[in-house]
Design a protein around this motif. Structure first.
Motif, short mmCIF file in Angstrom:
data_model
loop_
_atom_site.label_atom_id
_atom_site.label_comp_id
_atom_site.label_asym_id
_atom_site.label_seq_id
_atom_site.Cartn_x
_atom_site.Cartn_y
_atom_site.Cartn_z
N GLY A 132 18.20 -39.29 26.64
CA GLY A 132 18.76 -40.57 26.23
C GLY A 132 18.28 -41.69 27.12
O GLY A 132 17.94 -41.47 28.29
N VAL A 135 23.77 -43.78 13.44
CA VAL A 135 22.50 -43.26 13.96
C VAL A 135 21.36 -43.74 13.08
O VAL A 135 21.39 -43.60 11.85
N LEU A 187 16.36 -40.31 22.34
CA LEU A 187 17.38 -41.19 21.76
C LEU A 187 17.53 -42.44 22.60
O LEU A 187 17.44 -42.39 23.83
N ASN A 242 21.12 -44.83 18.82
CA ASN A 242 22.57 -44.97 18.79
C ASN A 242 22.85 -46.46 18.62
O ASN A 242 22.68 -47.23 19.57
N CYS A 269 21.94 -33.11 28.04
CA CYS A 269 21.27 -34.41 27.95
C CYS A 269 20.80 -34.88 29.32
O CYS A 269 21.56 -34.80 30.29
N VAL A 316 17.39 -43.24 12.35
CA VAL A 316 16.20 -42.40 12.52
C VAL A 316 15.05 -43.12 11.83
O VAL A 316 14.98 -43.16 10.60
N PHE A 369 10.78 -43.47 19.79
CA PHE A 369 12.05 -42.75 19.78
C PHE A 369 12.23 -41.97 18.47
O PHE A 369 11.76 -42.37 17.41
N ASP A 370 12.97 -40.88 18.59
CA ASP A 370 13.31 -40.09 17.40
C ASP A 370 14.51 -40.69 16.69
O ASP A 370 14.62 -40.60 15.46
N ALA A 371 15.43 -41.27 17.45
CA ALA A 371 16.65 -41.80 16.86
C ALA A 371 17.26 -42.84 17.79
O ALA A 371 16.91 -42.93 18.97
N ILE A 377 26.21 -36.92 18.99
CA ILE A 377 24.78 -36.69 18.79
C ILE A 377 24.30 -35.53 19.66
O ILE A 377 23.57 -34.64 19.20
N VAL A 380 18.46 -33.29 24.76
CA VAL A 380 18.34 -34.71 24.42
C VAL A 380 17.91 -35.48 25.65
O VAL A 380 18.37 -35.20 26.76
#
Length: 865
Positions: A110, A204, A146, A166, A41, A206, A162-164, A177, A108
Motif C-alpha cells: 500500500g 475501490v 494499492l 482506495n 500488507c 481498478v 497501481f493495480d487498484a 481490501i 499487498v
C-alpha cells in the motif's frame, strides 16, 4: 548462506547520511507470524522516513489493520539517493522496519500519496522493492499494489503503476481490501481474478476495468463519466465513514529513531470542512463534516502522550476553530494538570478574534507563539470570488489582539494566480500588509509580518477546476509587485512559491493516464523527491516533454461547462453541477454584487451539494461531560498553572549504564540523548533543566561514540527532580519502563545514585574487541616491540597505534585492545586502530571498510583512580 537484510544493513549504514532513517526496530512495532495471517500488507510511504512517520493517516491505517487478529501490516519508506545506491550495490531490496523483510513478500503493498510531487517516487520505490513499475508487467506472485491518500483525487497520472486505488476514507475499506486479497491468494486465485474480487468493494478503483478515450486537448478521459446520484451512480464512489470513532484512533504509535517533521502526538478532532472555499479541494474531498467527541479527544491525548513520551499535542482538522466544542475542549485541557507541560497546538485556526482568543488561551499553558492568518489573497474582491469569508477588518482586529497579547509574529499565507487577478488586487494585497505593520508598530518594535505567497493550482473537484493555471510572466509580475514594495523592509519578510514547481504540480494534478511513461522516464533520469523544492529540475522536464512530443499548453486553458476531465469517472458525493454553479457564482460580477457568501452548511441549511442526507450526515460533537471545565482568561490560566506547578527543592543525580547493540549502534549521539528525554517523559520522571534562554535537560554523556560502534556499557549521568525507587524489587521494572521507547538493541542495564561529578571519574582506558575472519600474524609481538603502524583517521590526521594501545591480547580468535583515554574520557576512534591492525594504513574510507567487515564492540569501560 546468503546474508540477510539485517546483516547487510550493518555493512551499508556507515556509508549513508542519517542512518537512523533505515535502522528499523522502532519501539511500539507490532510483529506477527505472517504464516498465521489471512492477509499481510507492507505500507510504503513514498517519501523520507521523517515525513512518513509523521503522517497521521499512516498511523491510523497501521492501527486499524494490526488490530485485526488475522491481518498484519508493517511500514517502509523511500530511501534517499545515497541509501538507494547502497541497496542496489549490496542487493538489498526495499524492506519493512519491524522485521527487515522484503516488501515484495507481502500480499499487498500500500502507498499513501499526500502530494502529486511524490509521483516520480512511485516507480522508484517499486523497482527498489524488485517489483515491476507498470502493473501490466507484474507476475502472478507479485503483491497487489494499492494507493490512497489526498493526491488520489485524480489518480490517473499514476494509474498505470497501481493495480487498484482506495478512494476515500480507509479505516474500513483498507483492512477489507487486505483481507480480500489475502483470502484470494490462499485460494490460489489468479491475479486478474483477485482484481475482479476487490473491484466489487465499494470505493475501490481498478484502472484496468475502466476504459478511457481521447477527449479535449488529446487527454485520455473516462469512456463512461460518472452520472446519477451518489447512491445510484455508475462511477467509483468516494467512501466516507459515517462517524469518527475513538477505537479507530491509535495511541501506541511507532516511536521514531530520529527527529520527525512533526514531533507530536496528534488527534484528529474533526474531518471535513464546509466553509465552501471555491479553490479548496480538501473542503470538497473530505465532506461531510464529522466531529470526534471531546471526552474521547482527551482520553486519546492522555493515552497517546503516555504511550509515546511526546511533549506536544496536535489537535488536527482542516479548520480547528470550526470544531463545535473547541472552546470547551480547550478549557478542559487547560483545567487538567496533566497538560501543564504539554505544548498544545491548534493548527488551522481561522482569522478572527475568536480564533486568536483560543490560541492565546492555549499559549498561556507554555508561553507565547506566533499567530497564523490564511486570507488566501490580499484582495477583498477576490476573496468574494473564492468565497473566503474573511474581511480585512477581521485580520486587523485579530492582529491587534495578537500584538497586544505579546505575540511578535504574524504568518500570512496567501496565493496569487486567481482568474481575473490584476494589479489592483496586488495593490490591495500590499495595503493589507502595510496596515498590519501599522498595527504592529502600535504595540512593539521587533515584530514581523511573514508573508508566504503560493500560486493557485486549479485542482480536481473544486469550483475552479474549469480555470487555467496562470502563465509564468503574469505570475512573476504579481509576485514582484509585492516583493518590490517590501524589499528589505525591517518588519516584513516575503517568500514566494517557485512557478516551475507549481506548474509541475498542475501538470500532475490535472493530468491523465498518458503521463505515466513520462513520470517513469523522469524517475529514470534521477528526478525523484520532487516534494523537496530544491530537487525540481524544470529544464529536464522541458526536455522530457520535448522527447515525448508532449504539448503542455492545456495547463493554461480555461475549460467549458461540458468538458470531461480525466477524474470524472469518480462520484465523490459533491456533484459536478454544484461545482459548476459555484464556478459561475465566483466569476460572474453581477452575481457577486447581490449574492451573499455561501454559508458553512454545518451550521445551517443544507446546500444540496450532492452528499446524501440533506444535512443529517453531518455529525457534530457536544461539549465535554466527563472533562467539563470552567472558562478562564489567559491571565487566569497563567495563574492557575503557576499555582499547581510542583516546586522541587532538591535534585537527584543518577548514573545509568546502557547498551546500544545491533542496528541501534547507528543511532546518532543527539538522537540517543533525545531518546532518553522521551524515555523519562514517558516514565513521568521530571528531569532537571539548565537555566537560561534555551534550557536543556541535564543529561551528561561520557563522550559521543563513533557512529556504528556497539557498546554494552555506555555511561550516562542524569539529574531528576524527584528520587527514583532503586529498590531491588522496583529496579528491574524501572529499567524496563525506561527502555520501552528505545529502538531494538538499546536497553538500560543499570541505574545507581551518582555521588560524584561524572567528569571527575573519567576512565583512563577502555577495552575494545572484534573477531576478524582471518587473524593477522604477529600482532602481540608487534605490540610488545612497539612496531605497530601509524595510520590516518577520517580527518587525515596521523594516529600512532603504539601510543594509543596500552594492552593487546588475543583470545578465542578475538582481538582485545585496551586504549588510553583523554581527559574527557574519550579515546581515539577504534576504527582506524582496527584498520591499522588489519593492515589498512591509508585514509581511504577506513571506517567504512572496517565496519563492513567486522562487528566492533565496546566490551568494557574501566574506571581507574
Amino acid at each position: 548462506m546468503a546474508m540477510n537484510i539485517f546483516d547487510k544493513l550493518g555493512q551499508v549504514l556507515p556509508s549513508v547520511e542519517s542512518p537512523a532513517r533505515y535502522m528499523g526496530g522502532e519501539a511500539n512495532s507490532i510483529v506477527k507470524d505472517p504464516s498465521k495471517m489471512v492477509g499481510t500488507c507492507a505500507f510504503v510511504f513514498p517519501d523520507l522516513y521523517e515525513i512518513g512517520l509523521s503522517n497521521n493517516g499512516l498511523r491510523i491505517l497501521y492501527h486499524v489493520v494490526n488490530r485485526e487478529p488475522d491481518l498484519y501490516m508493517e511500514v517502509a519508506f523511500a530511501p534517499w539517493d545515497d541509501m538507494a545506491e547502497q541497496m542496489r550495490k549490496h542487493d538489498i531490496p526495499l524492506y519493512t522496519h519491524a522485521t527487515w523483510k522484503p516488501v515484495r513478500e507481502f500480499d499487498v503493498v500500500g502507498m499513501s500519496l499526500q502530494s502529486e510531487l511524490n509521483f516520480t517516487n512511485v516507480p522508484y520505490v517499486l523497482e527498489l522493492a524488485g517489483i515491476s513499475a507498470f502493473s501490466k508487467d507484474r507476475k502472478e506472485d507479485d503483491p497487489i499494489i494499492l494507493a490512497g491518500g489526498p493526491a488520489m483525487a485524480n489518480p490517473e497520472p499514476v494509474a498505470d503503476f497501481f493495480d487498484a486505488f482506495n478512494i476515500g476514507d480507509g479505516e474500513e475499506m483498507f483492512p477489507k481490501i487486505v483481507r480480500t486479497v489475502g483470502e484470494c491468494r490462499r485460494k490460489g486465485m489468479r491475479r486478474f481474478e483477485i482484481l475482479e474480487a476487490i473491484s466489487k468493494i465499494d470505493g475501490v478503483y481498478v484502472p484496468v476495468f475502466r476504459q478511457v478515450v481521447e477527449g479535449e486537448y488529446k487527454q485520455l478521459v473516462p469512456a463512461e463519466p460518472a452520472v446519477g446520484s451518489y447512491e445510484h451512480t455508475n462511477g467509483v464512489r468516494r467512501i466516507f465513514i459515517p462517524e469518527l470513532k475513538k477505537e479507530d484512533y491509535p495511541v501506541k504509535n511507532l516511536i521514531p529513531n530520529m527527529r520527525l517533521v512533526h514531533n507530536r502526538f496528534s488527534v484528529e478532532v474533526m474531518r471535513g470542512c464546509a466553509q465552501g472555499c471555491r479553490f479548496c479541494q480538501a473542503g470538497v474531498w473530505y465532506r461531510p463534516c464529522r466531529e470526534l467527541n471531546p471526552d474521547d479527544v482527551i482520553d486519546l491525548a492522555k493515552e497517546g502522550l503516555k504511550a509515546t513520551g511526546e511533549q506536544e499535542l496536535g489537535l488536527l482538522s482542516l479548520s480547528t476553530a470550526d470544531y463545535k466544542p473547541i472552546e470547551s475542549l480547550t478549557d478542559s485541557i487547560i483545567d487538567d494538570a496533566f497538560f501543564d507541560n504539554v505544548d498544545v497546538s491548534l493548527p488551522s485556526i481561522r482569522v478572527s478574534s475568536f480564533g486568536q482568543h483560543l490560541a492565546e488561551k492555549v499559549a498561556a499553558l507554555k508561553g507565547g507563539r506566533s499567530a497564523t492568518f490564511a486570507p488566501e489573497t490580499g484582495s477583498e474582491r477576490i476573496r468574494k470570488m473564492i468565497n473566503k469569508t474573511i474581511t480585512d477588518e477581521d485580520m486587523y482586529s485579530a492582529a491587534d489582539y495578537a500584538f497586544s497579547s505579546g505575540l511578535n509574529k504574524i504568518k500570512l499565507y496567501t496565493m496569487i494566480g486567481f482568474p481575473t487577478e490584476d494589479d489592483a488586487d496586488m495593490e490591495a494585497f500590499c495595503n493589507l500588509i502595510e496596515n498590519l505593520v501599522k498595527i504592529g508598530r502600535k504595540h512593539m518594535r521587533g515584530f514581523q509580518i511573514s508573508v508566504s505567497m503560493g500560486i493557485l493550482i486549479p485542482k480536481s473537484f473544486t469550483g475552479l477546476q474549469w480555470a487555467g493555471f496562470m502563465d509564468e510572466e503574469t505570475s512573476w509580475n504579481h509576485i514582484q509587485y509585492v516583493r518590490k514594495r517590501f524589499f528589505k523592509h525591517p518588519n516584513v519578510k516575503v517568500q514566494w512559491a517557485d512557478w516551475n514547481t507549481s506548474r509541475l504540480e498542475a501538470f500532475y494534478s490535472r493530468g491523465d493516464r498518458s503521463l505515466a511513461p513520462m513520470i517513469y522516464e523522469a524517475y529514470k533520469r534521477g528526478m525523484i523527491f520532487e516534494s523537496d523544492g530544491h530537487r525540481i529540475r524544470a529544464k529536464d522536464w522541458e526536455k522530457i516533454w520535448e522527447d515525448f512530443h508532449y504539448d503542455v499548453s492545456w495547463i493554461y486553458e480555461t475549460r467549458q461547462k461540458d468538458s470531461v476531465f480525466p477524474w470524472d469517472f469518480m462520484h465523490i458525493g459533491v456533484t459536478k453541477s454544484f461545482l459548476w454553479r459555484e464556478y459561475q457564482k465566483g466569476f460572474n460580477p453581477e452575481i457577486l454584487k447581490t449574492a451573499k457568501p455561501v454559508p458553512n452548511c454545518k451550521w445551517g441549511d443544507c446546500l444540496h451539494c450532492g452528499i446524501p442526507g440533506s444535512g443529517k450526515e453531518v455529525r457534530l460533537a457536544n461539549n465535554p461531560v466527563r472533562y467539563a471545565a470552567p472558562s478562564r482568561t489567559p491571565e487566569e490560566i497563567k495563574k492557575l498553572v503557576a499555582e499547581r506547578r510542583p516546586v522541587y527543592d532538591q535534585r537527584y543525580a543518577y548514573k545509568i549504564t546502557f547498551q546500544k547493540t545491533g542496528l541501534s549502534r547507528f543511532l546518532p549521539h543527539q538522537n540517543m540523548l533525545s531518546a532518553f528525554v522521551r524515555s523519562f517523559g514517558k516514565a513521568e520522571v521530571p528531569l532537571r533543566y539548565s537555566e537560561g534562554f534555551s534550557p536543556k535537560p541535564r543529561i551528561i554523556n561520557m563522550g559521543a561514540l563513533p557512529l556504528g560502534l556497539e557498546t554494552v556499557c555506555e555511561i550516562l549521568g542524569v539529574e531528576t527532580l524527584k528520587p527514583l525507587d532503586l529498590s531491588p524489587e522496583n529496579l528491574p521494572k524501572l529499567m524496563e519502563t525506561l527502555s520501552e521507547p528505545f529502538p531494538m538493541g538499546m536497553k538500560v542495564l543499570n541505574i545507581e545514585p551518582l555521588t560524584y561529578k561524572l567528569s571527575s571519574r573519567c576512565p583512563k582506558s577502555m577495552t575494545y574487541s572484534f573477531k576478524p575472519e582471518v587473524l593477522p600474524e604477529g600482532l602481540v609481538e608487534k605490540f610488545q616491540s612497539k612496531t605497530l603502524p601509524i595510520v590516518l583517521n577520517h580527518r587525515g590526521h596521523e594516529v600512532n597505534l603504539n601510543a594509543h594501545i596500552l594492552d593487546l591480547q588475543i583470545c578465542d580468535g578475538r582481538i582485545f585492545m585496551r586504549v588510553k583515554c583523554n581527559e574527557q574520557g574519550g579515546t581515539a576512534s577504534p576504527y582506524p586502530l582496527f584498520g591499522g591492525l588489519m593492515g589498512v594504513k591509508t585514509a581511504t574510507a577506513t571506517v567504512d571498510d572496517v565496519t563492513r567487515q567486522y562487528l566492533i564492540r565496546k566490551e568494557s569501560m574501566e574506571f581507574e583512580d
